[in-house]
Each structure stands twice: as C-alpha cells, then as structure tokens.
Design a protein around this motif. Structure first.
Motif, PDB file in Angstrom:
ATOM      1  N   GLN A   1     -27.347  -8.536 -34.379  1.00 45.83           N
ATOM      2  CA  GLN A   1     -28.558  -7.663 -34.902  1.00 45.83           C
ATOM      3  C   GLN A   1     -28.895  -6.597 -33.813  1.00 45.83           C
ATOM      4  O   GLN A   1     -28.715  -6.758 -32.579  1.00 45.83           O
ATOM      5  N   CYS A   2     -29.518  -5.443 -34.128  1.00 48.19           N
ATOM      6  CA  CYS A   2     -29.920  -4.234 -33.398  1.00 48.19           C
ATOM      7  C   CYS A   2     -30.929  -5.119 -32.328  1.00 48.19           C
ATOM      8  O   CYS A   2     -31.540  -5.929 -32.413  1.00 48.19           O
TER       9      CYS A   2
ATOM     10  N   ARG B   1     -21.499 -13.818 -32.456  1.00 46.44           N
ATOM     11  CA  ARG B   1     -22.132 -15.198 -33.300  1.00 46.44           C
ATOM     12  C   ARG B   1     -21.923 -16.391 -32.551  1.00 46.44           C
ATOM     13  O   ARG B   1     -22.472 -17.215 -32.792  1.00 46.44           O
TER      14      ARG B   1
ATOM     15  N   ALA C   1     -28.365  -4.924 -39.135  1.00 50.88           N
ATOM     16  CA  ALA C   1     -27.067  -5.574 -38.478  1.00 50.88           C
ATOM     17  C   ALA C   1     -26.821  -4.193 -37.475  1.00 50.88           C
ATOM     18  O   ALA C   1     -26.942  -3.060 -37.837  1.00 50.88           O
TER      19      ALA C   1
ATOM     20  N   CYS D   1     -28.170  -0.466 -34.295  1.00 45.47           N
ATOM     21  CA  CYS D   1     -27.825  -0.120 -35.808  1.00 45.47           C
ATOM     22  C   CYS D   1     -27.743   1.381 -35.819  1.00 45.47           C
ATOM     23  O   CYS D   1     -28.056   2.000 -34.932  1.00 45.47           O
TER      24      CYS D   1
ATOM     25  N   ARG E   1     -34.230  -5.880 -37.212  1.00 42.93           N
ATOM     26  CA  ARG E   1     -33.604  -7.011 -37.820  1.00 42.93           C
ATOM     27  C   ARG E   1     -32.188  -6.664 -38.529  1.00 42.93           C
ATOM     28  O   ARG E   1     -31.556  -7.176 -39.261  1.00 42.93           O
TER      29      ARG E   1
ATOM     30  N   GLU F   1     -27.096 -14.957 -37.612  1.00 42.77           N
ATOM     31  CA  GLU F   1     -25.755 -15.337 -38.275  1.00 42.77           C
ATOM     32  C   GLU F   1     -24.929 -14.075 -37.762  1.00 42.77           C
ATOM     33  O   GLU F   1     -23.605 -14.122 -37.722  1.00 42.77           O
ATOM     34  N   GLU F   2     -25.350 -12.777 -37.890  1.00 43.82           N
ATOM     35  CA  GLU F   2     -24.848 -11.451 -37.740  1.00 43.82           C
ATOM     36  C   GLU F   2     -25.544 -10.887 -36.484  1.00 43.82           C
ATOM     37  O   GLU F   2     -26.453 -11.042 -36.379  1.00 43.82           O
TER      38      GLU F   2
ATOM     39  N   VAL G   1     -23.997  -2.079 -35.603  1.00 40.46           N
ATOM     40  CA  VAL G   1     -22.602  -1.498 -35.799  1.00 40.46           C
ATOM     41  C   VAL G   1     -22.178  -0.716 -34.405  1.00 40.46           C
ATOM     42  O   VAL G   1     -21.006  -0.439 -34.432  1.00 40.46           O
TER      43      VAL G   1
ATOM     44  N   GLN H   1     -18.064  -8.848 -33.253  1.00 44.45           N
ATOM     45  CA  GLN H   1     -18.992  -9.217 -33.896  1.00 44.45           C
ATOM     46  C   GLN H   1     -18.670 -10.858 -34.134  1.00 44.45           C
ATOM     47  O   GLN H   1     -19.848 -11.665 -34.025  1.00 44.45           O
TER      48      GLN H   1
END
Length: 84
Positions: free
Chosen positions: A18-19, A83, A27, A51, A25, A15-16, A29, A79
C-alpha cells in the motif's frame, strides 16, 4: 501476563503493498528511494511506497529535505517480497 505470547498476536500487514501516504490505502505502484545523509550511510536507501496519486507529493516532501534519491516502478517480484 504473557508478553512473549502477545508478540505473536500482531496483525499481519496488507495483502498488497500500500501507498505510504498517511491514510491512503491504494495499491502501491512506485518505490521512492531516499536517505537522510545526516544519519544514514551514503549507500543506504530507505523506501516509501506510492500510488500514482501520491507519488509527486511524497517525492516533493523528500526533495524539500534533500532526502530524495530515486523513484522506480514497483515490480511484480518486489510486490511479492513486500507481502512476506
């Protein structure tokens, strides 16, 4: 055996974003932009997501190979595109 039908049953991604570090796992950034000059056009950029914890590790990996180009924050609109 229905090969075409089996292609549609692939699992959806997270859903978000990921690294990209193996087994992480968290999120993402950061987006780390890179290319391999031996096989990519100079303008082309591939992107790994990172991340906070793995940003330096991924950048170091790419810098050692002279692949690293830039690191930028992963913006909210990027982001949502990741997705899709």
């Amino acid at each position: 055996m229905d090969l075409l039908g089996s292609l549609g049953s692939q699992q959806a991604g997270p859903e978000e974003p990921q690294c990209s570090r193996k087994s992480c796992r968290a999120a993402a950034v950061w987006q780390i932009r890179w290319n391999n000059p031996k096989i990519h056009d100079p303008e082309r950029r591939k992107i790994w997501l990172a991340c906070d914890e793995h940003r330096e590790w991924l950048e170091g990996f790419l810098r050692q190979r002279l692949f690293w180009r830039s690191t930028d924050p992963l913006e909210a609109d990027e982001q949502s595109r990741a997705r899709e």
